[in-house]
Design an enzyme around this catalytic site. Structure first.
Site, PDB file in Angstrom:
ATOM      1  N   HIS A 194       0.830  -1.215   0.000  1.00 40.33           N
ATOM      2  CA  HIS A 194       0.000   0.000   0.000  1.00 40.33           C
ATOM      3  C   HIS A 194       0.863   1.264   0.000  1.00 40.33           C
ATOM      4  O   HIS A 194       1.918   1.309   0.654  1.00 40.33           O
ATOM      5  CB  HIS A 194      -0.902  -0.010   1.237  1.00 40.33           C
ATOM      6  CG  HIS A 194      -1.971   1.027   1.222  1.00 40.33           C
ATOM      7  ND1 HIS A 194      -1.851   2.225   1.902  1.00 40.33           N
ATOM      8  CD2 HIS A 194      -3.173   1.063   0.599  1.00 40.33           C
ATOM      9  CE1 HIS A 194      -2.948   2.937   1.714  1.00 40.33           C
ATOM     10  NE2 HIS A 194      -3.762   2.258   0.928  1.00 40.33           N
ATOM     11  N   SER A 213      -9.648 -14.030  -3.085  1.00 38.38           N
ATOM     12  CA  SER A 213      -9.704 -12.576  -3.221  1.00 38.38           C
ATOM     13  C   SER A 213     -11.007 -12.170  -3.901  1.00 38.38           C
ATOM     14  O   SER A 213     -11.494 -12.861  -4.800  1.00 38.38           O
ATOM     15  CB  SER A 213      -8.521 -12.084  -4.060  1.00 38.38           C
ATOM     16  OG  SER A 213      -8.749 -10.751  -4.455  1.00 38.38           O
TER      17      SER A 213
HETATM   18  C1  LIG Z   1      -6.824   0.068   2.289  1.00 37.94           C
HETATM   19  C2  LIG Z   1      -5.495  -0.506   2.605  1.00 37.94           C
HETATM   20  C3  LIG Z   1      -4.621   0.103   3.522  1.00 37.94           C
HETATM   21  C4  LIG Z   1      -4.885   1.425   4.152  1.00 37.94           C
HETATM   22  O1  LIG Z   1      -6.022   1.451   4.891  1.00 37.94           O
HETATM   23  P1  LIG Z   1      -6.716   2.846   5.264  1.00 37.94           P
HETATM   24  O2  LIG Z   1      -7.839   2.362   6.097  1.00 37.94           O
HETATM   25  O3  LIG Z   1      -7.110   3.506   3.991  1.00 37.94           O
HETATM   26  O4  LIG Z   1      -5.747   3.642   6.047  1.00 37.94           O
HETATM   27  C5  LIG Z   1      -3.430  -0.524   3.796  1.00 37.94           C
HETATM   28  N1  LIG Z   1      -3.104  -1.673   3.205  1.00 37.94           N
HETATM   29  C6  LIG Z   1      -3.899  -2.289   2.326  1.00 37.94           C
HETATM   30  C7  LIG Z   1      -3.483  -3.583   1.708  1.00 37.94           C
HETATM   31  C8  LIG Z   1      -5.116  -1.715   1.987  1.00 37.94           C
HETATM   32  O5  LIG Z   1      -5.915  -2.326   1.077  1.00 37.94           O
END
Ligand SMILES: *Cc1c(COP(=O)(O)O)cnc(C)c1O
Length: 385
Positions: free
Chosen positions: A130, A331
């Protein structure tokens, strides 16, 4: 169709200000029908909890310690943590956790713990990680190396093995993806642990980013290793993604012994400062608690199975039209080649490079998938003509 309550607004807002709110509500209401590209479930109803919005609720401090601030929902927050602890096979007496503002905060918490334990440790994370993670690594000043990822989105084990071998003198901090953002890929913890073993690495820490996967894998048959059973140290899960919430939220869980290292007593709130934020949302733990109580594990299992089936429906429909859509095992993220901008934007499709995806959340219907596909096929015909 929702309406802004004009009677309550009267005296507070001008007619024009009220109209602006109504216009916004109309727009959100309209756009919600085309909400296919992001992993946020919109199928929820927390109306019974609205009275709590009339108080300055705040979960400041450690949910497992009493605090001087009494307008809190710590008791419910603890039950949410206990529920997730069971889901991901963490032992209650060995685990600590809290409800965060989302996945990013949970990942930051995990990396922070790891860096406190191994200040000289190297964080390994894949390209498919991410976007917030490189930022977190800068914020907590953690040494780190990005590893290649494979086409399906998993970490490249060969690249990881070679890189770990070169840096055998440094403790290893693994940032593993349990469902990547773009393709829902799950890093193979067994292979990662084998790499650590092959290199005789004894000092290591494993954090799992299970933003979406943490609410999917507990409910599938034969999940791969992904949780505390696999000997991990911490995990972050999103609350507003699979479960759904009008306010972003998440869960951070870690081995209690790690958290004890960072706990600091604070006289002002007469509790322990173990969380990233000081003042914390007290409403989102209630939302999560409400969802857990009303759905239960069986409800969540059905929800996840329905999504997987709907994802397969989307793939078969796309494939029947010659569009090579696919998904990873376990998934609900259906990946396909990027289409024309007008269609991608209308359906709020997240894009990266040549690919786009829809995330088949509980609110996604066959009708919506069919209409997205019809838009894609129609535009394709226009282009060829
Ligand atoms: C959405 C997501 C995040 C971040 O989450 P937030 O709630 O937007 O801060 C981190 N890692 C992965 C794999 C995600 O899909």
């Amino acid at each position: 169709m929702h309406l802004i309550n004009k009677i309550l607004c009267d005296g507070q807002l001008t007619a024009q200000q009220q109209q602006r709110l109504q216009d916004l509500l109309d727009s959100v209401n309209r756009e919600a029908n085309y909400f296919l590209g992001y992993p946020c479930n919109r199928a929820f109803d927390y109306t019974p909890l609205y009275p709590f919005l009339s108080y300055p609720m705040n979960n400041v401090g450690d949910p497992f310690k009493p605090s001087r601030y009494h307008l809190s929902t710590h008791e419910f927050e603890r039950e949410v943590i206990d529920f997730f602890a069971d889901l991901i096979h963490a032992k209650h007496e060995e685990i600590w956790g809290y409800v965060t503002n989302g996945g990013t905060e949970g990942n930051m918490f995990g990396i922070y713990l790891a860096r406190e334990i191994y200040p000289e440790g190297l964080v390994y994370y894949s390209e498919a990680t991410h976007y917030s993670v490189p930022k977190i690594l800068r914020m907590v000043h953690a040494r780190n190396i990005m590893i290649k990822s494979t086409t399906n989105g998993e970490i490249d084990y060969q690249d990881l093995a070679e890189t770990v071998r070169i840096h055998r003198d440094a403790p290893v901090i693994i940032f593993a993806n349990i469902g990547t953002t773009m393709t829902g890929a799950v890093d193979n913890l067994d292979r990662i642990k084998q790499i650590l073993k092959d290199n005789a690495i004894t000092q290591y820490y494993i954090h799992c980013d299970a933003a979406l996967g943490g609410m999917i894998l507990p409910f599938v048959d034969n999940p791969p290793a992904f949780d505390f059973d696999a000997g991990i140290d911490s995990m972050a899960i999103s609350g507003h993604k699979m479960i759904g919430s009008p306010i972003p939220c998440g869960i951070a869980l870690a081995q209690k012994t790690h958290v004890d290292r960072i706990a600091r007593a604070v006289e002002y709130i007469s509790t322990f400062d173990t969380t990233v934020s000081g003042s914390r949302n007290a409403i989102t733990p209630l939302f999560l608690w409400y969802a857990i109580q009303s759905k239960g594990s069986n409800g969540f299992r059905k929800m996840v199975q329905d999504c997987l089936n709907m994802a397969d429906y989307a793939i078969s429909r796309f494939n029947a039209q010659g569009i090579p859509a696919w998904r990873n095992d376990n998934s609900i993220t259906v990946v396909f080649p990027k289409g024309p901008e007008a269609v991608m934007s209308k359906w709020q499709i997240a894009l990266q490079g040549d690919i786009g995806h829809i995330v088949v959340m509980p609110h996604v219907t066959k009708h919506q998938i069919d209409r997205l596909l019809a838009d894609l096929v129609e535009m394709r015909t226009e282009v060829t003509l």
